[in-house]
Scaffold this motif. Structure first.
Motif, PDB file in Angstrom:
ATOM      1  N   ASP A   1      10.960  71.001  -9.032  1.00 60.21           N
ATOM      2  CA  ASP A   1       9.454  70.585  -9.652  1.00 60.21           C
ATOM      3  C   ASP A   1       9.149  71.759 -10.614  1.00 60.21           C
ATOM      4  O   ASP A   1       9.564  72.895 -10.461  1.00 60.21           O
ATOM      5  CB  ASP A   1       8.581  70.449  -8.404  1.00 60.21           C
ATOM      6  CG  ASP A   1       8.355  71.640  -7.767  1.00 60.21           C
ATOM      7  OD1 ASP A   1       9.538  72.249  -7.149  1.00 60.21           O
ATOM      8  OD2 ASP A   1       7.158  72.332  -7.963  1.00 60.21           O
TER       9      ASP A   1
ATOM     10  N   ALA B   1       5.765  67.895 -13.246  1.00 60.02           N
ATOM     11  CA  ALA B   1       7.062  67.260 -13.282  1.00 60.02           C
ATOM     12  C   ALA B   1       7.812  67.340 -11.787  1.00 60.02           C
ATOM     13  O   ALA B   1       7.811  68.681 -11.300  1.00 60.02           O
ATOM     14  CB  ALA B   1       8.035  67.511 -14.289  1.00 60.02           C
ATOM     15  N   SER B   2       8.552  66.534 -11.532  1.00 60.88           N
ATOM     16  CA  SER B   2       9.391  66.390 -10.458  1.00 60.88           C
ATOM     17  C   SER B   2      10.271  65.631 -10.167  1.00 60.88           C
ATOM     18  O   SER B   2      10.420  64.451 -10.757  1.00 60.88           O
ATOM     19  CB  SER B   2       8.404  66.476  -8.828  1.00 60.88           C
ATOM     20  OG  SER B   2       7.826  65.033  -8.852  1.00 60.88           O
ATOM     21  N   TYR B   3      11.499  65.975  -9.461  1.00 62.38           N
ATOM     22  CA  TYR B   3      12.672  64.947  -9.392  1.00 62.38           C
ATOM     23  C   TYR B   3      13.304  65.047  -7.888  1.00 62.38           C
ATOM     24  O   TYR B   3      13.544  66.304  -7.622  1.00 62.38           O
ATOM     25  CB  TYR B   3      13.674  65.392 -10.478  1.00 62.38           C
ATOM     26  CG  TYR B   3      15.036  64.582 -10.370  1.00 62.38           C
ATOM     27  CD1 TYR B   3      14.930  63.180 -10.841  1.00 62.38           C
ATOM     28  CD2 TYR B   3      16.197  65.305  -9.787  1.00 62.38           C
ATOM     29  CE1 TYR B   3      16.257  62.521 -10.700  1.00 62.38           C
ATOM     30  CE2 TYR B   3      17.367  64.419  -9.529  1.00 62.38           C
ATOM     31  CZ  TYR B   3      17.405  63.084  -9.839  1.00 62.38           C
ATOM     32  OH  TYR B   3      18.503  62.228  -9.871  1.00 62.38           O
TER      33      TYR B   3
ATOM     34  N   ARG C   1      16.195  63.692  -5.245  1.00 57.90           N
ATOM     35  CA  ARG C   1      17.318  62.946  -4.948  1.00 57.90           C
ATOM     36  C   ARG C   1      17.546  62.900  -3.638  1.00 57.90           C
ATOM     37  O   ARG C   1      17.502  63.900  -3.056  1.00 57.90           O
ATOM     38  CB  ARG C   1      18.497  63.542  -5.856  1.00 57.90           C
ATOM     39  CG  ARG C   1      19.817  62.919  -5.775  1.00 57.90           C
ATOM     40  CD  ARG C   1      20.900  63.693  -6.273  1.00 57.90           C
ATOM     41  NE  ARG C   1      22.313  63.018  -6.318  1.00 57.90           N
ATOM     42  CZ  ARG C   1      22.550  61.857  -7.564  1.00 57.90           C
ATOM     43  NH1 ARG C   1      21.787  61.559  -8.388  1.00 57.90           N
ATOM     44  NH2 ARG C   1      23.650  61.422  -7.351  1.00 57.90           N
TER      45      ARG C   1
ATOM     46  N   ASN D   1      16.864  58.030  -6.600  1.00 56.91           N
ATOM     47  CA  ASN D   1      16.354  58.996  -7.344  1.00 56.91           C
ATOM     48  C   ASN D   1      14.852  58.691  -7.820  1.00 56.91           C
ATOM     49  O   ASN D   1      14.409  57.679  -8.058  1.00 56.91           O
ATOM     50  CB  ASN D   1      17.064  59.183  -8.358  1.00 56.91           C
ATOM     51  CG  ASN D   1      18.676  59.353  -8.028  1.00 56.91           C
ATOM     52  OD1 ASN D   1      18.972  60.100  -7.020  1.00 56.91           O
ATOM     53  ND2 ASN D   1      19.544  58.596  -8.760  1.00 56.91           N
TER      54      ASN D   1
ATOM     55  N   PHE E   1      11.551  60.284 -10.263  1.00 57.99           N
ATOM     56  CA  PHE E   1      11.366  61.255 -11.235  1.00 57.99           C
ATOM     57  C   PHE E   1       9.773  60.947 -11.700  1.00 57.99           C
ATOM     58  O   PHE E   1       9.429  59.675 -11.882  1.00 57.99           O
ATOM     59  CB  PHE E   1      12.076  61.019 -12.465  1.00 57.99           C
ATOM     60  CG  PHE E   1      11.617  61.852 -13.750  1.00 57.99           C
ATOM     61  CD1 PHE E   1      11.892  63.109 -13.747  1.00 57.99           C
ATOM     62  CD2 PHE E   1      11.085  60.972 -14.622  1.00 57.99           C
ATOM     63  CE1 PHE E   1      11.308  63.861 -14.943  1.00 57.99           C
ATOM     64  CE2 PHE E   1      10.370  62.019 -15.869  1.00 57.99           C
ATOM     65  CZ  PHE E   1      10.674  63.209 -15.933  1.00 57.99           C
ATOM     66  N   ASN E   2       8.950  61.866 -11.849  1.00 52.17           N
ATOM     67  CA  ASN E   2       7.535  61.848 -11.983  1.00 52.17           C
ATOM     68  C   ASN E   2       7.395  63.045 -13.054  1.00 52.17           C
ATOM     69  O   ASN E   2       7.783  64.148 -12.715  1.00 52.17           O
ATOM     70  CB  ASN E   2       6.722  61.972 -10.667  1.00 52.17           C
ATOM     71  CG  ASN E   2       6.566  60.791  -9.927  1.00 52.17           C
ATOM     72  OD1 ASN E   2       5.548  59.977 -10.439  1.00 52.17           O
ATOM     73  ND2 ASN E   2       7.502  60.411  -9.005  1.00 52.17           N
TER      74      ASN E   2
END
Lengths: 129, 454
Positions: B303, B320-322, B324, B346, B348-349
């Motif tokens: 993030d 932002a963040s991802y 998994r 997954n 994503f934001n």
């Protein structure tokens, strides 16, 4: 004139001279740019409105004011016993490195290294009275 | 939260209760803003929050949270109580197949999303709390919401400030100070009666308010943040007592359940940024007694956030963040709730905001969930068995108070906002995602809300 009253007048005069000398030393400061510096660096915790304390005390008419002068604000012991008068030089040094000038103080601020920004800030604060 | 839903397909009675709880009680549970903190510190709301309203934190707000909510103006007699109301009108592009609750219709719902009471403030120089209980109007329930009790102390090591602290809380990730993890991520408020995708990583709300977590953290030189913690599920009886419902018991969490976090932060006054990584690893035994098989979840995330603060007249932010997530579904598979023993999700934001004069806010966000197909696991909402969903959230809001000189500051705050959520993929497809002809865009949601706290 009683001696004690004369001493008070002399002290007040000396403080005014100190402030004026300090202000002259920082004459290069631009109060309009200083307002921006204040907004960026100080306004979260300080107001320049008279009597408006936040986490930090109001900085209205701070130049020339003795430290811990606001009876409604809870100062640190270090600030209350410092005996500092906020001349431009003192304030400049404090804003540069608060923890060095006031060990044990409450202000959580690392300092403003840029001399030009400090000069602008002091010019802005000098205009708040 | 939807992974929980999947697991509890084993127990259909649990499913209904849990889905209701999660969809209604928690969808709006992100919201929080507490003027009692402003009264405690003497600060205006803008000191801690971007746009003068929670929960997006400024650098000062980040430090306040990590300092265990204890900072103050030194004056006694502050009452650590606040209240909050959030209500709104929700319109979806097409009416929902079924009304979200028996108190609402299939569309155009005017709902009191949340009425919350807070105990939020300091107990002493080192201990503080943020405790929220919430009435949800859509389903007429009252339950414990967010809870975080902290202890922290800042030490001076040769001129370097080192804050060390402990947090006891009830939602994984809610203790994080950056607005990138799911618990406090944009959208900060959302309709409690809008449709939502069927899948999300466990870390994204799956255990929200149903666990007790203990974590230790440190914040070194205002820049390095590190945290390590573990979680246990609240017993079914405790969930019942707290208003969350016995049937929402998620199962027994492995003793090895772990959360870890490492982030780098810089407050440059004119701007601030952070970048970090985090992980959440647990196994859940749905039987609850440790005798059965478990489902395993391993979430890894990265993030980052950036704030341009300037003079605070023009503020811009990017978050932002991802995440998994790897799932091992031994328990669910054995119970016939999944076709595959393992899978992944997954998430994503990304969102960006602009705030003018700490009053007018505009935010645009993109969200994407992608994962491996499983026709049984995702079959309730997805005809293809795909958990994929994606879309945009746009929001405009007006926050007239919360600033120096505002009306009744620091006793009241207000935000009025218009939020629009658009789906270009919902539960696996753009068109006919459920096999009944529904399109993703049918779930596009307009939410007009009024949010006040005092």
């Amino acid at each position: 004139m009683p001696k004690q009253r004369f001493s008070s007048v002399a002290a007040a005069g000396a403080a005014v001279l100190l402030v004026l000398a300090g202000a002259a030393a920082h004459a290069a400061g631009d109060p309009r740019r200083g307002a921006d510096v204040f907004a960026t660096e100080c306004a979260e915790c300080h107001s320049v409105k008279a009597g408006k304390d936040k986490k930090g005390p109001s900085l209205f008419a701070v130049l020339g004011r003795p430290s811990a002068a606001n009876p409604d604000f809870v100062y640190s012991d270090a600030m209350r016993t410092s005996g500092i008068v906020w001349t431009a030089e003192r304030l400049d040094a404090y804003v540069t490195a608060p923890k060095r000038v006031m060990p044990g103080g409450k202000m959580k601020y690392d300092g403003l290294a840029d001399a030009a920004e400090r000069a602008d800030l002091l010019a802005f604060l000098a205009a708040q009275h | 939260m939807k992974t929980l839903l999947h697991r509890i397909r084993i127990h259909r009675t649990r499913l209904a209760a849990l889905f209701t709880l999660l969809a209604l009680g928690l969808a709006a549970g992100d919201a929080a803003a507490v003027p009692s903190f402003a009264r405690q510190t003497g600060q205006d709301c803008v000191a801690c929050h971007i746009g003068a309203y929670g929960p997006q934190l400024t650098p000062y707000g980040i430090r306040f949270k990590l300092g265990a909510y204890t900072d103050s103006d030194g004056k006694d007699g502050k009452v650590p109580l606040s209240a909050m109301l959030l209500g709104g009108f929700t319109h979806t592009a097409k009416g929902q197949a079924e009304a979200p609750t028996d108190r609402t219709g299939t569309n155009n719902n005017l709902v009191l999303d949340q009425a919350s009471l807070f105990v939020a403030g300091r107990a002493n120089d080192y201990i503080g709390a943020f405790l929220q209980s919430t009435y949800t109007g859509a389903d007429n329930t009252f339950a414990l919401d967010n809870a975080d009790v902290r202890m922290a102390r800042t030490l001076d090591y040769g001129g370097t400030d080192v804050t060390v602290g402990l947090s006891v809380h009830n939602t994984p990730g809610m203790q994080d100070p950056f607005n990138t993890l799911p618990a406090w991520r944009f959208p900060y408020v959302s309709s409690s009666v809008a449709p939502e995708p069927v899948a999300a990583p466990l870390f994204d709300g799956g255990l929200e308010q149903h666990v007790t977590g203990l974590s230790a953290y440190t914040f070194i030189n205002d820049s390095v943040y590190a945290e390590l913690g573990t979680y246990r599920a609240l017993p079914a009886g405790a969930l019942d007592t707290l208003g969350l419902g016995r049937d929402s018991y998620p199962g027994k969490l492995d003793r090895s359940t772990a959360y870890w976090r490492l982030a780098y932060f810089q407050d440059l006054k004119k701007s601030a940024f952070s970048a970090g990584v985090f992980g959440f690893d647990t196994g859940i035994d749905p039987s609850g007694d440790g005798s059965g098989l478990s489902d395993g979840y391993r979430d890894l995330g990265i993030d980052a956030h950036y704030q341009f603060l300037g003079t605070r007249e023009h503020i811009a932010t990017v978050n932002a963040s991802y995440i998994r997530e790897h799932q091992s579904r031994d328990a669910t598979f054995a119970a016939g709730g999944a076709d595959n023993r393992s899978g992944q999700l997954n998430e994503f934001n990304l969102n960006a905001s602009y705030t003018y004069d700490q009053t007018w806010g505009f935010t645009a966000g993109r969200f994407m969930i992608q994962g491996s197909r499983d026709a049984t696991l995702y079959g309730d909402g997805s005809a293809s068995g795909s958990p994929d969903s994606a879309g945009y959230v746009l929001q405009a809001d007006w926050t007239p108070w919360g600033k120096e000189g505002s009306w009744n500051s620091p006793w009241a705050n207000l935000r009025v906002g218009l939020q629009y959520t658009m789906y270009d993929r919902f539960n696996g497809a753009r068109h006919n995602y459920d096999g009944n002809g529904s399109d993703a865009s049918d779930n596009d949601t307009l939410y007009l809300f009024l949010w006040t706290s005092f």
